[in-house]
Every structure is written in structure tokens, then in C-alpha cells.
Design an enzyme around this catalytic site. Structure first.
Site, PDB file in Angstrom:
ATOM      1  N   ASN A 168     -25.920  46.220 -25.538  1.00  0.00           N
ATOM      2  CA  ASN A 168     -26.862  47.305 -25.851  1.00  0.00           C
ATOM      3  C   ASN A 168     -27.517  47.115 -27.219  1.00  0.00           C
ATOM      4  OD1 ASN A 168     -24.826  47.923 -27.620  1.00  0.00           O
ATOM      5  ND2 ASN A 168     -24.424  49.980 -26.847  1.00  0.00           N
ATOM      6  N   ASP A 204     -15.288  44.827 -38.280  1.00  0.00           N
ATOM      7  CA  ASP A 204     -14.892  46.102 -37.690  1.00  0.00           C
ATOM      8  C   ASP A 204     -13.480  46.063 -37.116  1.00  0.00           C
ATOM      9  OD1 ASP A 204     -15.559  44.347 -35.654  1.00  0.00           O
ATOM     10  OD2 ASP A 204     -17.183  45.552 -34.837  1.00  0.00           O
ATOM     11  N   HIS A 263     -25.894  46.516 -30.102  1.00  0.00           N
ATOM     12  CA  HIS A 263     -25.119  46.915 -31.284  1.00  0.00           C
ATOM     13  C   HIS A 263     -24.712  45.687 -32.097  1.00  0.00           C
ATOM     14  CE1 HIS A 263     -21.220  46.822 -28.710  1.00  0.00           C
ATOM     15  NE2 HIS A 263     -21.039  45.900 -29.623  1.00  0.00           N
ATOM     16  N   GLU A 279     -23.703  51.411 -33.128  1.00  0.00           N
ATOM     17  CA  GLU A 279     -24.229  51.658 -31.790  1.00  0.00           C
ATOM     18  C   GLU A 279     -25.646  52.240 -31.861  1.00  0.00           C
ATOM     19  OE1 GLU A 279     -22.710  50.635 -29.181  1.00  0.00           O
ATOM     20  OE2 GLU A 279     -20.686  51.454 -28.940  1.00  0.00           O
TER      21      GLU A 279
HETATM   22  C1  GLP Z   1     -17.765  44.085 -29.870  1.00  0.00           C
HETATM   23  C2  GLP Z   1     -17.817  43.802 -31.371  1.00  0.00           C
HETATM   24  C3  GLP Z   1     -19.113  43.159 -31.800  1.00  0.00           C
HETATM   25  C4  GLP Z   1     -19.467  42.033 -30.855  1.00  0.00           C
HETATM   26  C5  GLP Z   1     -19.669  42.601 -29.471  1.00  0.00           C
HETATM   27  C6  GLP Z   1     -20.111  41.562 -28.460  1.00  0.00           C
HETATM   28  O1  GLP Z   1     -18.217  45.337 -29.513  1.00  0.00           O
HETATM   29  N1  GLP Z   1     -17.603  44.973 -32.152  1.00  0.00           N
HETATM   30  O2  GLP Z   1     -18.988  42.691 -33.125  1.00  0.00           O
HETATM   31  O3  GLP Z   1     -20.624  41.389 -31.297  1.00  0.00           O
HETATM   32  O4  GLP Z   1     -18.429  43.151 -29.061  1.00  0.00           O
HETATM   33  O5  GLP Z   1     -19.013  40.963 -27.861  1.00  0.00           O
HETATM   34  P1  GLP Z   1     -19.037  39.649 -27.002  1.00  0.00           P
HETATM   35  O6  GLP Z   1     -19.229  38.540 -27.965  1.00  0.00           O
HETATM   36  O7  GLP Z   1     -17.696  39.621 -26.343  1.00  0.00           O
HETATM   37  O8  GLP Z   1     -20.163  39.772 -26.045  1.00  0.00           O
END
Ligand code: GLP
Length: 240
Positions: A136, A67, A138, A143
Site C-alpha cells: 500500500n 520499526d 507504506h 501507513e
Molecule cells: C513491513 C515493514 C516494512 C517493509 C514492508 C514490506 O510492513 N514494516 O518496513 O518494507 O513490510 O515487506 P516485504 O518486503 O515483505 O514486502
């Protein structure tokens, strides 16, 4: 779903790196699906060290990232392209031309998304997809919603995700409110999926990952339908 519970973040990172290293040795020209966020940073460091030590090479690897924020230029220091360059691509022997991140400036995001999915398919499909989990539930930027997209698409971000990701930006107001992201179908087509989760903040999602149900309100639960998923988490994520 295979579950590996590690003592801590470092051990989780090493476990993840081991799985990717094994694939690189077995299939040096593999196609990797890569994720951003804090969770995979340690694993990327491990991989860079293994690469430096001559244990693995990324020379023939192709990668597709999950993404990108929208609209955001690739050279913005909070873009996921920038993140990948800093945390992995600049630190290993990968050919940067073979690394792909969805275009955060695409004029026609729907066309860009369709082309991204078609390119992945034409390349032979993702051999191994790395995933983190949003607090959450995702995955990538899919989402919680009543309906989820199959393919790569433009999406709005929930307030909780903007809040969670604001730690990387100067202020919450600077966080883009949209992103382009692989869809659930793009992710589920990967031959193997490795999910990483660390820390208490992920405990509620991990609990949802463990019961026998799926819901679009916790997109990560859909991974339960995939035949080859490894969930690697630390004790804090598993026990809360
Ligand atoms: C972002 C990314 C996700 C990732 C998530 C969790 O929103 N788009 O791909 O898994 O954050 O992030 P973190 O690893 O910092 O908790």
C-alpha cells in the site's frame, strides 16, 4: 531519484549489497538504517557472504532499525529484533551492542521515540537507510494517512498491512495491530536512501513512485523529495 531495474530478485539483492559494501569500505564506522520484510533478506545474505569472504567488515558499524511491532518482546520469533539477528546480525561481525531496534515493549512509546531520534542525531545521523515498500506504499510502518508523523512514534497498522504480514504469524489474529516506527522525518534525514522492491505486488506502488507527485496516501512517494535516493527494483515490480 536514481532507478535501477534488475532482471530478478537475486540481481536486485546484489545491487543493493554493492551499494552498502561500497559505503562500508569508504566509511567503516558508518551508521546504517536497516529494514525488515522479505525484500532485503537476499541482500543481507549477500552482505553476510561478502563479510565471510573478508571483503567487508561490520566491526565498527552502528545500526538503527526502522520499526518494531508493539507490544512485542524482542525475543518473540516474529519481532523485528529477532528477524535482524537471524537474517543479518548473527551472520556478520557486527557488535550487537551497536545495533538498535525501537523498543516494542516501551512503557512510554512517545518518550522512547523521541529518545531514539535524539540518539540517531547524536550519533551523527544515518549515512544510508535501507527501505522496502509495503504493497500500500507504506515505508517502515508509516501507513497511508491524511497526516504523517515526523519522528519515531507509536502507530496503528492498517488492515491490509496486518493481512500482508499475517503470512509470518500463526494467524491474522496473532499479528500485533500496532507498531513503533521511525517517522517520515527520521527517514528523510538519512544522507542516502536505498529502496528495494521486488515482485508484481509492488507494481502499483512503483508506478506511484514514478510520477511527478507526492501524497501522504502513498508514503513512499515522499522520498521523491530526498536528494539521494536509489530505487532498485526487479522487472516484475517495474512492469507488473
Ligand atoms: C513491513 C515493514 C516494512 C517493509 C514492508 C514490506 O510492513 N514494516 O518496513 O518494507 O513490510 O515487506 P516485504 O518486503 O515483505 O514486502
Amino acid at each position: 531519484m536514481k532507478i535501477i531495474v534488475c532482471e530478478n530478485y537475486d540481481e536486485m539483492s546484489k545491487e543493493g549489497a554493492k551499494i552498502i559494501a561500497a559505503l562500508l569500505k569508504e566509511k567503516p564506522d558508518c551508521i546504517l538504517g536497516l529494514a525488515t520484510g522479505s525484500t532485503p533478506v537476499g541482500m543481507y545474505k549477500e552482505l553476510a557472504e561478502m563479510n565471510k569472504a573478508g571483503e567487508i567488515t561490520f566491526k565498527n558499524v552502528t545500526s538503527y532499525n526502522l520499526d518494531e511491532y508493539y507490544p512485542l518482546a524482542p525475543d518473540h520469533d516474529q519481532s523485528y529484533r529477532y528477524f535482524m539477528n537471524q537474517n543479518l546480525f548473527n551472520n556478520v561481525d557486527i557488535d550487537i551492542a551497536k545495533t538498535h531496534v525501537p523498543d516494542g515493549l516501551a512503557e512510554d512509546p512517545a518518550a522512547m521515540g523521541a529518545a531514539y531520534d535524539a540518539e540517531i542525531e547524536a550519533a551523527g545521523g544515518i549515512d544510508l537507510q535501507v527501505l522496502g515498500l509495503g504493497p500500500n506504499g507504506h515505508i517502515a510502518f508509516n501507513e497511508p494517512e491524511d497526516e504523517l508523523y515526523v519522528g519515531t512514534h507509536l502507530t496503528g497498522l492498517t488492515d491490509s498491512t496486518i493481512e500482508a504480514n499475517s503470512r509470518f504469524f500463526a494467524s491474522k489474529a496473532d499479528v500485533p495491530t500496532q507498531a513503533v516506527t521511525m517517522g517520515i522525518g527520521t527517514i528523510m534525514k538519512a544522507k542516502k536512501i536505498v529502496v528495494l522492491a521486488s515482485g508484481k505486488a509492488k507494481h502499483a506502488v512503483i508506478e506511484k513512485m514514478m510520477d511527478g507527485r507526492i501524497t501522504t496516501q502513498v508514503p513512499g512517494t515522499i522520498l521523491k523529495c530526498h536528494p539521494d535516493v536509489v530505487l532498485i527494483c526487479d522487472k516484475a515490480a517495474m512492469e507488473g
